[in-house]
Design a protein around this motif. Structure first.
Motif, PDB file in Angstrom:
ATOM      1  N   GLN A   1      22.587 104.419 -49.865  1.00  9.35           N
ATOM      2  CA  GLN A   1      22.111 103.793 -48.732  1.00  9.35           C
ATOM      3  C   GLN A   1      21.922 105.130 -47.860  1.00  9.35           C
TER       4      GLN A   1
ATOM      5  N   LYS B   1      18.479 106.417 -49.079  1.00 10.28           N
ATOM      6  CA  LYS B   1      17.165 105.517 -48.350  1.00 10.28           C
ATOM      7  C   LYS B   1      17.163 106.151 -46.684  1.00 10.28           C
TER       8      LYS B   1
ATOM      9  N   GLN C   1      11.658  96.901 -44.355  1.00  2.90           N
ATOM     10  CA  GLN C   1      11.298  95.839 -45.430  1.00  2.90           C
ATOM     11  C   GLN C   1      11.129  96.467 -46.903  1.00  2.90           C
TER      12      GLN C   1
ATOM     13  N   GLY D   1      14.787  97.668 -47.732  1.00  2.00           N
ATOM     14  CA  GLY D   1      15.935  96.689 -47.881  1.00  2.00           C
ATOM     15  C   GLY D   1      16.795  96.834 -46.777  1.00  2.00           C
TER      16      GLY D   1
ATOM     17  N   ASP E   1      18.261  97.013 -42.506  1.00  6.72           N
ATOM     18  CA  ASP E   1      17.905  96.286 -41.077  1.00  6.72           C
ATOM     19  C   ASP E   1      17.156  96.900 -40.199  1.00  6.72           C
TER      20      ASP E   1
END
Length: 65
Positions: free
Chosen positions: A26, A29, A48, A51, A53
């Protein structure tokens, strides 16, 4: 004696290891968000594609003070 190999086989170790791995993914990302914004992608597209929120993407897009 309780050795490192024995520790690695415990449920606790496996859970902690998996959690750390997920956190690392995470964080990776989140670090890419500014570059993706610079390429012209929208918050929705980034969320999107990664992946994540949308709210989390918005927070990561905010400049750090």
């Amino acid at each position: 004696m309780f050795e490192l190999n024995d520790l690695r086989q415990t449920r606790f170790y496996q859970d902690v290891f998996a959690e750390g791995k997920q956190k690392g993914r995470q964080e990776g990302k989140l670090e890419t968000i500014p570059q993706l914004l610079a390429l012209g992608l929208s918050i929705q597209q980034i969320a999107q594609a990664l992946g994540l929120d949308e709210q989390l993407v918005k927070q990561a897009a905010q400049p750090k003070s």
